[in-house]
Design an enzyme around this catalytic site. Structure first.
Site, mmCIF file in Angstrom:
data_model
loop_
_atom_site.group_PDB
_atom_site.id
_atom_site.type_symbol
_atom_site.label_atom_id
_atom_site.label_comp_id
_atom_site.label_asym_id
_atom_site.label_seq_id
_atom_site.Cartn_x
_atom_site.Cartn_y
_atom_site.Cartn_z
ATOM 1 N N CYS A 50 0.709 -1.158 0.043
ATOM 2 C CA CYS A 50 -0.078 -0.192 0.002
ATOM 3 C C CYS A 50 0.906 1.060 -0.234
ATOM 4 C CB CYS A 50 -0.852 -0.033 1.129
ATOM 5 S SG CYS A 50 -2.108 1.394 1.513
ATOM 6 N N CYS A 59 -2.828 -0.203 9.679
ATOM 7 C CA CYS A 59 -1.430 -0.555 9.135
ATOM 8 C C CYS A 59 0.289 -0.596 9.644
ATOM 9 C CB CYS A 59 -1.295 -1.514 7.709
ATOM 10 S SG CYS A 59 -2.450 -2.228 7.402
ATOM 11 N N GLU A 278 -25.213 -10.480 28.342
ATOM 12 C CA GLU A 278 -24.738 -9.753 27.511
ATOM 13 C C GLU A 278 -24.321 -8.364 28.361
ATOM 14 O OE1 GLU A 278 -22.731 -6.790 25.726
ATOM 15 O OE2 GLU A 278 -22.343 -9.337 25.339
ATOM 16 N N CYS A 350 -9.390 -10.741 22.022
ATOM 17 C CA CYS A 350 -8.589 -9.972 21.790
ATOM 18 C C CYS A 350 -7.256 -9.440 22.626
ATOM 19 C CB CYS A 350 -9.772 -8.900 20.995
ATOM 20 S SG CYS A 350 -10.297 -7.693 22.240
#
Length: 396
Positions: A50, A59, A278, A350
């Site tokens: 890119c 990125c 949740e 994560c």
């Protein structure tokens, strides 16, 4: 004899590191650092695809080939585990291909600039290309420039793009278009771009301006109503890898609890009876509606698991637990899991650091970390995800 030092690994923020601890920006394992600071590229240093790299903050690792990126992911996880005195079998990472990101938050300003923020800056990279976004999302960048010019916002906007079953769901934060001309421009834009939905939020909640059909996202074969800017796994490939690992970890458990369930990515992928908890009201109501329409045996509860985690007695009613907390982890729930006797846990994370902290608590309570599946769904990013299996009793 050469005075060059070899790059042996990539640090958490993406810089290469020599054996003696020197950090070198944009260096890959196998590169060589010469005494004058020049980098001799090695076999794992690729040409970034890119034009916006490395300025764009979307990125950080486009200079790494597949093997080096995989190694970076494994090293991040192994390092986080080692910091807590833990280790386990770490499987090869499941990597999502380029141009598969189905959700993203871009930034926009009145000048028409739209894109990710510059690395370590609030300045916006005006995207001319993107090798991580799904084509359906990137195709909206140029038309959005024209719309934003018409709307003339007085402040910076956040643009949330999500790929739903019906097309792209678009939410713009920071403005509420007023007047006939603005309304007509919004409608024309949404119609011409075949949007699934378009909404605006000036701080008081999303106001939908375009939604010809009710927007859904299919999870586990179930079409679930999707509130604006809902959380989804970043790529379909990443979601599939995490779901497969989760199902392997819980095995044949007939009754499973899904904690931090969201819209039901994992709850709806389970064949048996599921309890789903949740804290997000809209998400859990959407899961309830979707499961009911599909006649799936999912019992939902609107519950803040930070303030009111499931107790050991509650956890022990299940044959397995699935837990997928936000980046901060689930310290309070991990403490209860440490004392529970439920036989299996699938932990999706994560954040390797908060994951390792929580798992240490569980291991100290008698749990065993069986294996771990890394997932790289944020292409060329330092962001790492994983699914892990924990169990009690004899090794499986």
């Amino acid at each position: 004899m050469s005075d060059a030092a070899e790059i042996v690994r990539v640090a958490a923020r993406g810089e290469g590191v020599t054996a003696d601890g020197r950090h070198v920006p944009f260096a890959a394992p196998g590169d060589r650092l010469h005494g004058d600071g020049a980098i001799e590229r090695g076999p794992h240093h690729q040409l970034p695809p890119c034009r916006h790299f490395p300025e764009c903050g979307g990125c950080q690792l486009q200079h790494l080939d597949e093997a080096a990126w995989s190694g970076f992911i494994v090293d991040r996880i192994a390092g986080a585990l080692a910091a807590q005195g833990l280790s386990t079998d770490i499987r090869p990472p499941a990597l999502s291909p380029p141009r598969t990101r189905r959700r993203a938050r871009l930034h926009a300003e009145a000048s028409g600039r739209i894109g990710f923020a510059m690395e370590k800056s609030h300045a916006i990279i005006d995207l001319a290309e993107c090798h991580v976004l799904a084509p359906e999302l990137f195709a909206l960048v140029a038309p959005l420039r024209r719309l934003i010019h018409v709307l003339r916002p007085k402040r910076r906007l956040d643009v949330h793009l999500t790929l739903a079953d019906q097309g792209v769901d678009l939410l713009i934060n920071g403005i509420m278009p007023e007047g006939l001309a603005a309304a007509e421009a919004v409608t024309a834009f949404a119609q011409s771009q075949s949007l699934a939905r378009m909404a605006f939020d000036e701080g008081f909640g999303p106001e939908v301006r375009w939604e010809p059909d009710a927007v859904t996202v299919t999870l586990g074969g179930v079409a679930v109503p999707m509130p604006p800017a809902s959380f989804l796994q970043a790529t379909r490939e990443g979601e599939a890898a995490l779901v497969a690992a989760m199902r392997e970890a819980v095995g044949d458990a007939a009754v499973v609890a899904d904690l931090f369930a969201g819209l039901g990515t994992f709850a709806l992928a389970l064949p048996g009876r599921v309890y789903a908890a949740e804290a997000g009201r809209e998400a859990i109501m959407a899961l309830k509606v979707g499961a009911a329409r599909a006649q799936r045996t999912v019992f939902t509860e609107h519950r803040d698991l930070f303030r009111r985690p499931l107790t050991p007695a509650e956890l022990d009613r299940f044959g397995a637990i699935v837990i997928d907390p936000p980046r901060a982890g689930a310290k309070e729930q991990a403490q209860a899991l440490a004392a529970a006797r439920v036989p299996r846990i699938a932990y999706i994370s994560c954040n390797p650091s908060s994951f390792a902290r929580d798992v240490k608590t569980m291991v100290e309570g008698g749990w065993r970390l069986d294996w771990l599946q890394p997932v790289g769904q944020f292409r060329w990013s330092t962001h790492v995800e994983l699914a892990a299996s924990l169990s009690r009793g004899p090794s499986r």
